[in-house]
Design an enzyme around this catalytic site. Sequence first.
Site, PDB file in Angstrom:
ATOM      1  N   HIS A   1       0.826  -1.205   0.000  1.00 22.44           N
ATOM      2  CA  HIS A   1       0.000   0.000   0.000  1.00 22.44           C
ATOM      3  C   HIS A   1       0.861   1.257   0.000  1.00 22.44           C
ATOM      4  CE1 HIS A   1      -2.800   3.146   1.311  1.00 22.44           C
ATOM      5  NE2 HIS A   1      -3.748   2.367   0.859  1.00 22.44           N
TER       6      HIS A   1
ATOM      7  N   GLU B   1       1.163   4.072  -2.762  1.00 17.72           N
ATOM      8  CA  GLU B   1       1.146   5.428  -2.217  1.00 17.72           C
ATOM      9  C   GLU B   1       2.400   5.790  -1.437  1.00 17.72           C
ATOM     10  OE1 GLU B   1      -2.439   6.063  -0.012  1.00 17.72           O
ATOM     11  OE2 GLU B   1      -3.746   5.318  -1.611  1.00 17.72           O
TER      12      GLU B   1
END
Length: 299
Positions: A183, A213
């Site tokens: 993530h 991200e």
Amino acid sequence: MSYRFGEKSGILSALLLILLLSLPSMALAGHGDSKPVKKGIMLAAFGSSMPETKVAFESIEKAVKKAFPGVPVRWSYSSSIIRRILDKEGRVVDSPATAMAKMMDEGFTHVAVQSLHTIPGEEYFGIADTVKGFEGMPKGMKKVTVGKPLLYSDGDMRRTVAAVIANIPKDRKSSDAVVLMGHGTHHGANIYYPASQYYFAQVDPKIFVGTVEGSPTLDDVKKQLKASRTRKVYLMPYMSVAGDHARNDMAGAEPDSWKSELTKAGYTCVPVLKGTAEFPEVVDIWVDHLKVAFDHLGE
């Protein structure tokens, strides 16, 4: 037997003092001081609205109930967006705060909360701060402990690497690369992703870690793939469930998905839509963290 007035007043004063001193303990005894110990477990995940991820959460719950027979298990999702989506579908999952409040109302005195996150980032610490707030409050819980996320120690990193490698499709050849999509975060805990790259590289130099991200990025992964001279890539989520990021950002048909980007770069891509929570060896790590948290509840 007779007493002088001074002696009588002294005895009465002493009796009155004893009575006054005993009132607080009498009041506490009538307000749950002898409340029986009731232990419970709360599993805290970020959450997912995709039905395909149900199998991952079910595997975790099954493992937890096997490790803690007879101990009540509750769930919570930290993502308010996911909870709202599920609510519209008639599938209600509580927030960590609501789940703890309900457990408090049910009379739980000792609760071990297990984070089902991958790294000790913002989500993890937010949940930890929330649930610890229930410890010691009036009519609240006597003890609340929080289990560590998947990646926390050197041992966790090594066990996770072994678990992920054990679950790479068996038809993958040594010349094929494996790209893991994490993530990522702007929190300092993002360091666990480049650290993961280091640990994986010690075992298999053709496994690369990227994030959606954070860092490393897909561009970083592309450079490593080019240097590896591989032409085939297995894409796997480095997340507990194969949810929206895995199915869209990683394996989706959109032009900017990792699969599309790498296909345009000349690689043959094989998506593997299984989250790490579907790997028994990974679930064992979370369960071991929960065992530590549960032991720390005491009596």
